[in-house]
Design a protein around this motif. Structure first.
Motif, PDB file in Angstrom:
ATOM      1  N   GLU A 146      14.149  21.139  38.592  1.00 14.17           N
ATOM      2  CA  GLU A 146      15.199  20.214  39.003  1.00 14.17           C
ATOM      3  C   GLU A 146      16.058  19.768  37.819  1.00 14.17           C
ATOM      4  OE1 GLU A 146      13.619  16.960  41.166  1.00 14.17           O
ATOM      5  OE2 GLU A 146      12.578  18.196  42.657  1.00 14.17           O
ATOM      6  N   THR A 147      15.403  19.433  36.714  1.00 18.47           N
ATOM      7  CA  THR A 147      16.126  18.841  35.593  1.00 18.47           C
ATOM      8  C   THR A 147      16.452  19.827  34.482  1.00 18.47           C
ATOM      9  OG1 THR A 147      14.101  18.218  34.403  1.00 18.47           O
ATOM     10  CG2 THR A 147      14.940  16.668  36.059  1.00 18.47           C
ATOM     11  N   GLY A 148      15.719  20.953  34.445  1.00 22.27           N
ATOM     12  CA  GLY A 148      15.895  21.899  33.357  1.00 22.27           C
ATOM     13  C   GLY A 148      15.242  21.456  32.065  1.00 22.27           C
ATOM     14  N   LYS A 149      14.529  20.344  32.105  1.00 26.61           N
ATOM     15  CA  LYS A 149      13.912  19.793  30.904  1.00 26.61           C
ATOM     16  C   LYS A 149      12.677  20.600  30.519  1.00 26.61           C
ATOM     17  CE  LYS A 149      12.862  15.247  28.966  1.00 26.61           C
ATOM     18  NZ  LYS A 149      12.814  13.796  29.240  1.00 26.61           N
ATOM     19  N   PRO A 150      12.519  20.941  29.236  1.00 20.93           N
ATOM     20  CA  PRO A 150      11.331  21.684  28.817  1.00 20.93           C
ATOM     21  C   PRO A 150      10.078  20.828  28.959  1.00 20.93           C
ATOM     22  CG  PRO A 150      12.587  20.976  26.903  1.00 20.93           C
ATOM     23  CD  PRO A 150      13.419  20.643  28.114  1.00 20.93           C
ATOM     24  N   GLU A 151       9.044  21.345  29.606  1.00 20.27           N
ATOM     25  CA  GLU A 151       7.829  20.582  29.868  1.00 20.27           C
ATOM     26  C   GLU A 151       6.589  21.178  29.201  1.00 20.27           C
ATOM     27  OE1 GLU A 151       7.845  17.774  31.121  1.00 20.27           O
ATOM     28  OE2 GLU A 151       9.646  17.611  32.364  1.00 20.27           O
ATOM     29  N   GLU A 152       6.667  22.429  28.771  1.00 20.45           N
ATOM     30  CA  GLU A 152       5.478  23.048  28.173  1.00 20.45           C
ATOM     31  C   GLU A 152       5.888  24.216  27.281  1.00 20.45           C
ATOM     32  OE1 GLU A 152       1.842  25.943  29.606  1.00 20.45           O
ATOM     33  OE2 GLU A 152       2.352  24.249  30.916  1.00 20.45           O
ATOM     34  N   ARG A 200      -1.982  15.295  19.011  1.00 23.80           N
ATOM     35  CA  ARG A 200      -1.479  15.349  17.636  1.00 23.80           C
ATOM     36  C   ARG A 200       0.028  15.114  17.588  1.00 23.80           C
ATOM     37  NH1 ARG A 200       1.240  20.073  17.318  1.00 23.80           N
ATOM     38  NH2 ARG A 200       0.544  21.893  18.516  1.00 23.80           N
ATOM     39  N   VAL A 201       0.522  14.991  16.374  1.00 22.53           N
ATOM     40  CA  VAL A 201       1.960  14.890  16.147  1.00 22.53           C
ATOM     41  C   VAL A 201       2.560  16.292  16.278  1.00 22.53           C
ATOM     42  CG1 VAL A 201       3.738  14.330  14.445  1.00 22.53           C
ATOM     43  CG2 VAL A 201       1.669  12.921  14.611  1.00 22.53           C
ATOM     44  N   PRO A 202       3.677  16.441  16.942  1.00 20.69           N
ATOM     45  CA  PRO A 202       4.279  17.772  17.109  1.00 20.69           C
ATOM     46  C   PRO A 202       4.876  18.288  15.810  1.00 20.69           C
ATOM     47  CG  PRO A 202       5.749  16.109  17.961  1.00 20.69           C
ATOM     48  CD  PRO A 202       4.474  15.394  17.613  1.00 20.69           C
ATOM     49  N   SER A 203       4.961  19.605  15.720  1.00 19.54           N
ATOM     50  CA  SER A 203       5.672  20.204  14.590  1.00 19.54           C
ATOM     51  C   SER A 203       7.176  19.997  14.790  1.00 19.54           C
ATOM     52  CB  SER A 203       5.359  21.699  14.503  1.00 19.54           C
ATOM     53  OG  SER A 203       5.923  22.380  15.614  1.00 19.54           O
ATOM     54  N   ASP A 208      11.788  19.988  18.543  1.00 12.98           N
ATOM     55  CA  ASP A 208      13.107  20.487  18.903  1.00 12.98           C
ATOM     56  C   ASP A 208      13.079  21.174  20.267  1.00 12.98           C
ATOM     57  OD1 ASP A 208      15.904  21.165  18.334  1.00 12.98           O
ATOM     58  OD2 ASP A 208      15.173  23.216  18.155  1.00 12.98           O
ATOM     59  N   LEU A 209      12.098  22.057  20.488  1.00 13.47           N
ATOM     60  CA  LEU A 209      12.044  22.819  21.734  1.00 13.47           C
ATOM     61  C   LEU A 209      11.710  21.951  22.946  1.00 13.47           C
ATOM     62  CD1 LEU A 209      10.212  26.067  20.544  1.00 13.47           C
ATOM     63  CD2 LEU A 209      12.640  25.782  21.059  1.00 13.47           C
ATOM     64  N   LEU A 210      10.901  20.903  22.733  1.00 13.94           N
ATOM     65  CA  LEU A 210      10.504  20.033  23.836  1.00 13.94           C
ATOM     66  C   LEU A 210      11.386  18.792  23.952  1.00 13.94           C
ATOM     67  CD1 LEU A 210       6.609  20.226  23.497  1.00 13.94           C
ATOM     68  CD2 LEU A 210       7.988  21.170  25.356  1.00 13.94           C
ATOM     69  N   GLU A 237      -2.907  29.014  24.982  1.00 14.70           N
ATOM     70  CA  GLU A 237      -2.679  27.666  24.449  1.00 14.70           C
ATOM     71  C   GLU A 237      -1.466  27.067  25.136  1.00 14.70           C
ATOM     72  OE1 GLU A 237      -1.361  27.276  20.411  1.00 14.70           O
ATOM     73  OE2 GLU A 237      -0.492  29.283  20.365  1.00 14.70           O
ATOM     74  N   SER A 238      -1.513  25.770  25.321  1.00 17.44           N
ATOM     75  CA  SER A 238      -0.405  25.040  25.915  1.00 17.44           C
ATOM     76  C   SER A 238      -0.161  23.771  25.121  1.00 17.44           C
ATOM     77  CB  SER A 238      -0.709  24.682  27.377  1.00 17.44           C
ATOM     78  OG  SER A 238      -0.835  25.845  28.169  1.00 17.44           O
ATOM     79  N   VAL A 239       1.102  23.435  24.936  1.00 19.53           N
ATOM     80  CA  VAL A 239       1.495  22.201  24.252  1.00 19.53           C
ATOM     81  C   VAL A 239       2.390  21.417  25.198  1.00 19.53           C
ATOM     82  CG1 VAL A 239       2.723  21.219  22.287  1.00 19.53           C
ATOM     83  CG2 VAL A 239       1.349  23.291  21.986  1.00 19.53           C
ATOM     84  N   TRP A 240       1.973  20.186  25.513  1.00 17.38           N
ATOM     85  CA  TRP A 240       2.694  19.342  26.458  1.00 17.38           C
ATOM     86  C   TRP A 240       3.079  18.018  25.809  1.00 17.38           C
ATOM     87  CZ3 TRP A 240      -2.462  20.215  29.101  1.00 17.38           C
ATOM     88  CH2 TRP A 240      -2.482  21.428  29.789  1.00 17.38           C
ATOM     89  N   PRO A 241       4.238  17.454  26.118  1.00 22.52           N
ATOM     90  CA  PRO A 241       4.549  16.083  25.688  1.00 22.52           C
ATOM     91  C   PRO A 241       3.521  15.133  26.292  1.00 22.52           C
ATOM     92  CG  PRO A 241       6.509  17.221  26.479  1.00 22.52           C
ATOM     93  CD  PRO A 241       5.340  18.071  26.868  1.00 22.52           C
ATOM     94  N   ALA A 242       2.864  14.353  25.461  1.00 18.56           N
ATOM     95  CA  ALA A 242       1.749  13.524  25.929  1.00 18.56           C
ATOM     96  C   ALA A 242       2.171  12.485  26.963  1.00 18.56           C
ATOM     97  CB  ALA A 242       1.078  12.834  24.742  1.00 18.56           C
TER      98      ALA A 242
END
Length: 266
Positions: A146-152, A200-203, A208-210, A237-242
């Protein structure tokens, strides 16, 4: 002014507590713009006469780091939408076998890389691989439809003996869950998995990507799946905004004793 830590708490913490309470009680709802800094200063100076603008901004920064609000350049500060994606780990295999469809159909999958490459050291460590291991790697970005927002942000690492020279080296979305493709190619069935979770803190690249703000954190899970005979079938592996997900873990309660927890430096 009342607060959770008492009158001796730092001023910025007391202001953050009150604004946080306003958000939780619906004074400011998701999507609402917070009052301007001058308005907030007038409000809190009636209770904290010596309040300064830097202290107020410190309180705002704390709420931003907690994921409650977001600042939009040139527009203002807004209460974030309380929309968290549900992630279910243990039940995903059974559900995929039932409907044969991608489990995250509300997300658009973009395969950003597919091909043979070296495995990152932290993946080697998690799966106990040889340092020089090469695998078929599939990297992906998932966006809200719906939003096009990166989620993972994610990646899968697949053994060469099964995935090498196959369609999995092509940067296209597979027609069904990846593990079902691997079962077809290997002739083996996924039977055991180990998940390693890290907050953790993102790289810089992940931020930038998320599209993450200052002070954000991510949840990083490394999933190692094997067949009954111990054969490695997949590492993912998956990285998600907490602040955008909630992890739900449903499982039967075992009657067997579990091994004791072992302290780790990870």
């Amino acid at each position: 002014m009342t607060d959770e830590l008492g009158a001796k708490a730092p001023k910025y913490q007391r202001i953050a507590d009150e604004l946080r309470r306003d958000i939780r009680e619906g004074v400011y709802r998701p999507g609402d713009r917070l009052p301007a800094e001058t308005t907030l200063l007038d409000r809190f100076r009636s209770q904290l006469p010596s309040l300064s603008l830097p202290t107020l901004r410190q309180a705002i920064a704390l709420l931003r780091a907690e994921g409650l609000i977001e600042s939009r350049q040139g527009v203002g500060t807004f209460v974030k939408e309380n929309r968290r994606l549900q992630r279910r780990s243990r039940s995903r295999y059974g559900r995929a076998r039932d409907d044969k469809k991608l489990l995250t159909s509300h997300l658009n999958h973009e395969i950003t890389f597919a091909g043979i490459g070296p495995v990152p050291p932290y993946i080697i460590e998690a799966a106990g691989l040889d340092q020089t291991t090469e695998m078929v790697i599939r990297r992906r970005t998932l966006r809200d439809r719906e939003t096009g927002k990166p989620e993972e942000l994610g990646a899968s690492y697949l053994p060469m003996e099964y995935a090498g020279g196959t369609f999995l080296e092509e940067p296209t979305v597979v027609p069904k869950a990846l593990f079902l493709c691997m079962e077809d190619l290997s002739g083996k069935r996924y039977a055991h998995a180990r998940d390693q979770w890290l907050v953790r803190v993102p790289s810089v690249v992940e931020s930038d990507l998320l599209d993450l703000g200052t002070g954000s954190q991510v949840i990083h899970v490394i999933h190692v799946a094997r067949a009954d005979d111990g054969t490695l079938l997949e590492i993912s592996e998956s990285v998600w905004p907490a602040d955008r997900i909630v992890v739900i873990d449903e499982y039967p309660i075992t009657q067997q004793a579990e091994p004791p927890d072992v302290p780790s430096d990870i």
